[in-house]
Scaffold this active site. Structure first.
Site, mmCIF file in Angstrom:
data_model
loop_
_atom_site.group_PDB
_atom_site.id
_atom_site.type_symbol
_atom_site.label_atom_id
_atom_site.label_comp_id
_atom_site.label_asym_id
_atom_site.label_seq_id
_atom_site.Cartn_x
_atom_site.Cartn_y
_atom_site.Cartn_z
ATOM 1 N N TYR A 1 0.044 10.411 3.889
ATOM 2 C CA TYR A 1 -0.388 10.716 5.255
ATOM 3 C C TYR A 1 0.634 11.662 5.861
ATOM 4 C CZ TYR A 1 -2.034 5.965 4.087
ATOM 5 O OH TYR A 1 -2.512 4.859 3.448
ATOM 6 N N ARG A 2 0.173 12.788 6.346
ATOM 7 C CA ARG A 2 1.109 13.784 6.877
ATOM 8 C C ARG A 2 1.880 13.235 8.080
ATOM 9 N NH1 ARG A 2 -3.775 16.619 9.612
ATOM 10 N NH2 ARG A 2 -3.504 15.937 11.755
ATOM 11 N N ASN B 1 0.838 -1.195 0.000
ATOM 12 C CA ASN B 1 0.000 0.000 0.000
ATOM 13 C C ASN B 1 0.875 1.249 0.000
ATOM 14 O OD1 ASN B 1 -2.847 1.011 0.215
ATOM 15 N ND2 ASN B 1 -1.824 2.215 1.798
ATOM 16 N N ASP C 1 -5.613 22.092 8.634
ATOM 17 C CA ASP C 1 -5.897 21.043 7.644
ATOM 18 C C ASP C 1 -6.631 21.541 6.414
ATOM 19 O OD1 ASP C 1 -6.054 18.341 6.681
ATOM 20 O OD2 ASP C 1 -5.899 17.729 8.769
ATOM 21 N N GLU D 1 -1.101 1.030 -5.395
ATOM 22 C CA GLU D 1 -1.084 2.362 -6.005
ATOM 23 C C GLU D 1 0.007 2.477 -7.076
ATOM 24 O OE1 GLU D 1 -1.728 1.835 -2.809
ATOM 25 O OE2 GLU D 1 -3.547 2.982 -2.400
HETATM 26 C C1 LIG Z 1 -1.854 16.672 0.573
HETATM 27 C C2 LIG Z 1 -2.610 15.513 1.152
HETATM 28 C C3 LIG Z 1 -2.454 15.202 2.488
HETATM 29 C C4 LIG Z 1 -3.151 14.125 3.052
HETATM 30 N N1 LIG Z 1 -2.964 13.841 4.367
HETATM 31 C C5 LIG Z 1 -3.583 12.760 4.906
HETATM 32 C C6 LIG Z 1 -3.335 12.405 6.266
HETATM 33 O O1 LIG Z 1 -2.610 13.082 6.984
HETATM 34 N N2 LIG Z 1 -3.944 11.289 6.750
HETATM 35 C C7 LIG Z 1 -4.766 10.516 5.977
HETATM 36 O O2 LIG Z 1 -5.269 9.499 6.460
HETATM 37 N N3 LIG Z 1 -5.045 10.855 4.698
HETATM 38 C C8 LIG Z 1 -4.456 11.961 4.134
HETATM 39 N N4 LIG Z 1 -4.691 12.284 2.836
HETATM 40 C C9 LIG Z 1 -5.635 11.488 2.044
HETATM 41 C C10 LIG Z 1 -5.026 10.166 1.642
HETATM 42 O O3 LIG Z 1 -3.812 10.360 0.990
HETATM 43 C C11 LIG Z 1 -5.966 9.397 0.729
HETATM 44 O O4 LIG Z 1 -7.133 9.102 1.453
HETATM 45 C C12 LIG Z 1 -5.367 8.113 0.183
HETATM 46 O O5 LIG Z 1 -6.343 7.424 -0.548
HETATM 47 C C13 LIG Z 1 -4.843 7.227 1.282
HETATM 48 O O6 LIG Z 1 -4.311 6.039 0.733
HETATM 49 P P1 LIG Z 1 -4.973 4.639 1.106
HETATM 50 O O7 LIG Z 1 -6.323 4.665 0.439
HETATM 51 O O8 LIG Z 1 -4.070 3.640 0.498
HETATM 52 O O9 LIG Z 1 -5.046 4.585 2.578
HETATM 53 C C14 LIG Z 1 -4.023 13.367 2.251
HETATM 54 C C15 LIG Z 1 -4.173 13.688 0.919
HETATM 55 C C16 LIG Z 1 -3.485 14.749 0.355
HETATM 56 C C17 LIG Z 1 -3.672 15.074 -1.095
HETATM 57 MN MN LIG Z 2 -4.465 1.985 -0.771
#
Ligand SMILES: Cc1cc2nc3c(=O)[nH]c(=O)nc-3n(C[C@H](O)[C@H](O)[C@H](O)COP(=O)(O)O)c2cc1C
Ligand SMILES: [Mn+2]
Length: 489
Positions: free
Chosen positions: A161-162, A157, A267, A218
């Protein structure tokens, strides 16, 4: 590439990643300005920001003219039918090849590992990590691609995530409750290995933010969108593969029950998220290019740079949404609705209650299930034209009959519901109602006849009015043009 396209400005003035960069970038983003390479932030590495801040740059990143072109390519593959005849078979093979080429490939080494720092040499404070907003708890890494493996099946995966910097070799990991990264962590006993790639090609960076189903890697979507596989190398201190061309890679681990207070952080909702417990990431190695550039993004009150990452997802995922709900013609997630607050959807309505069926479908579909308000309109309504949508919401809705109030899961960051993660849903059926939905006869909408429109087109100059006529058909279109332009900038 950005520079060649006239889309990058190099800033040589010394700037402070503490707040100052945010204010510069916020003004640049809101003016539709270029990507910025700060060559002298107070740090030993340059900082790249605003790579995704306009529609043009988002399209350049994905190598398309319009974001819808990406969707068309995906749709072509998703809608593959058994081939008929030879030409069809050859075409089918090409599509299969584009899928096969999507798989990442492994190489022996790569620029991402030109410099390898381990142990006491790991020092995050060498990077120009931004403190974005005055109320932020600390500097945050804002544009990472976080890589984990599902311990049950080894599936990779990658998510964005910040990461709040805690000290020179630890950060928090902001894995929200609905996310795949968190699921990998929860499924692991004890220690989970984690790698974080910073500074990837723009497509791969984008895919880290894409809401793919858990079992889809991804990096495969990245390979498909790039038209060539993502190159990987083995990490130095963990059993994971990392992008060979990353600018910087952080390798390390997270222990199951080691949590820290994460936040506050300004945020993308436009509000600070309060401090909450999140896992602690220990960095065991930091590898990088010799001249590594650190990438960042500022989120905040919309519109911010992430608006176009969100719009890319909206466009790219339309074919996938249509696979399950084929009556959907189009949808729009308004930037001001910060992805999860609002979804406008147009449908080919075929039976009584159809709009309500589609609301419930949205509330059951992947990350769209977190949508708070769904507005459903008929197929001829342009969902991207908010004036037009507002017109139909006003004109076609009887609130006593057409509003659905439900309940369901809500976004982790939504501060409005009484209970975190769970609360109310609003559905508005703004479609025309038929007699089978128990209404009085529905009136006809006003349209000029084609004949007269053609006549006036022909004779326009003769009238000597001296303006360019607006010949777009359909209610309200001309009113919303400035709004559309604002979004398309
Ligand atoms: C700039 C940016 C910052 C993000 N920060 C977070 C975060 O801090 N925590 C989080 O859970 N998702 C965050 N997201 C959203 C996730 O990247 C998004 O939901 C992504 O699908 C997560 O991957 P996953 O589906 O494999 O978990 C952020 C997205 C962007 C564009
Ligand atoms: Mn994913």
């Amino acid at each position: 590439m950005l520079e060649r396209e006239g889309e990058l400005v190099r800033v040589t003035a010394e700037v402070d990643p503490h707040l100052e960069v945010t204010e510069i970038v916020d003004r640049t983003v809101k003016a539709g300005g270029p990507a910025l390479l700060f060559e002298n932030p107070k740090s030993s590495h340059p900082l790249l920001i605003n790579q995704f801040g306009t529609e043009r740059r988002m399209c350049l990143a994905l190598g398309v003219e319009r974001l819808d072109d990406v969707a068309a390519r995906l749709e072509d593959v998703l809608e593959m039918q058994p081939p008929q005849g030879l030409v069809d078979k050859v075409r089918g093979l090409k599509k299969l090849k584009s899928i096969a080429d999507s798989m990442p490939k492994t190489s022996r080494g790569g620029p991402a590992q030109q410099v390898v720092l381990t142990g006491d040499d790991v020092d995050l404070t060498r990077l120009p990590i931004q403190t974005c907003w005055p109320g932020d708890a600390a500097p945050f890494i804002t544009l990472p691609a976080v890589i984990t493996k599902d311990p049950r099946n080894g599936g990779r995966n990658v998510g964005m995530y910040r990461m709040q910097v805690l000290d020179r070799n630890t950060t928090a990991m902001h894995w929200q409750i609905h996310k795949d990264g968190r699921a990998d962590y929860l499924a692991t006993d004890g220690r989970i290995e984690v790698a974080v790639a910073l500074g990837l090609d723009p497509v791969t960076t984008y895919t880290a933010s894409a809401p793919l189903p858990k079992h889809i890697d991804e990096l495969m979507l990245a390979g498909f969108l790039r038209g060539e596989p993502v190159e990987l190398v083995s990490a130095k201190t963990v059993d994971l593969e990392v992008p060979a061309n990353a600018e910087i890679v952080l390798e390390g681990y997270i222990e199951k029950d080691e949590l820290t207070a994460e936040g506050p952080f300004g945020d993308h909702t436009g509000f600070y998220t309060a401090a909450e417990p999140f896992p602690v990431f220990h960095v065991t190695a930091m590898t990088m290019r010799e001249d590594a550039i650190y990438p960042s993004i500022v989120v905040g009150k919309p519109p911010a740079e992430d608006a176009w990452l969100g719009k890319a997802t909206e466009r790219i995922f339309l074919p996938a949404v249509r696979m399950t709900v084929p009556e959907i013609v189009d949808y729009d997630l308004p930037v001001a609705g910060v992805f999860h607050n609002c979804c406008i959807v147009s449908i080919r309505k075929a039976f009584p209650g159809h709009a309500k069926k589609v609301m419930h479908a949205i509330w059951g579909l992947g990350m769209l299930s977190l949508t708070k308000a769904v507005v459903v309109v008929d197929e001829h309504v342009d969902v991207h034209d908010y004036e037009q949508v507002f017109f139909y919401v006003g004109a076609n809705v009887d609130p006593a009959r057409d509003v659905v109030i439900g309940e369901g899961p809500l976004d982790h960051l939504d501060h409005a519901p009484t209970h975190q993660f769970f609360g109310g849903k609003l559905g508005i059926d703004a479609t025309a109602k038929g007699p089978d939905e128990g209404t009085r006869p529905w009136p006809e909408e006003i349209e000029m006849s084609e004949e007269i429109r053609a006549l006036v087109d022909r004779r326009w100059d003769e009238y000597g009015i001296g303006i360019e006529p607006d010949a777009t058909n359909g209610a309200m279109r001309h009113i919303s043009r400035p709004l559309r332009q604002l979004l398309r900038r």
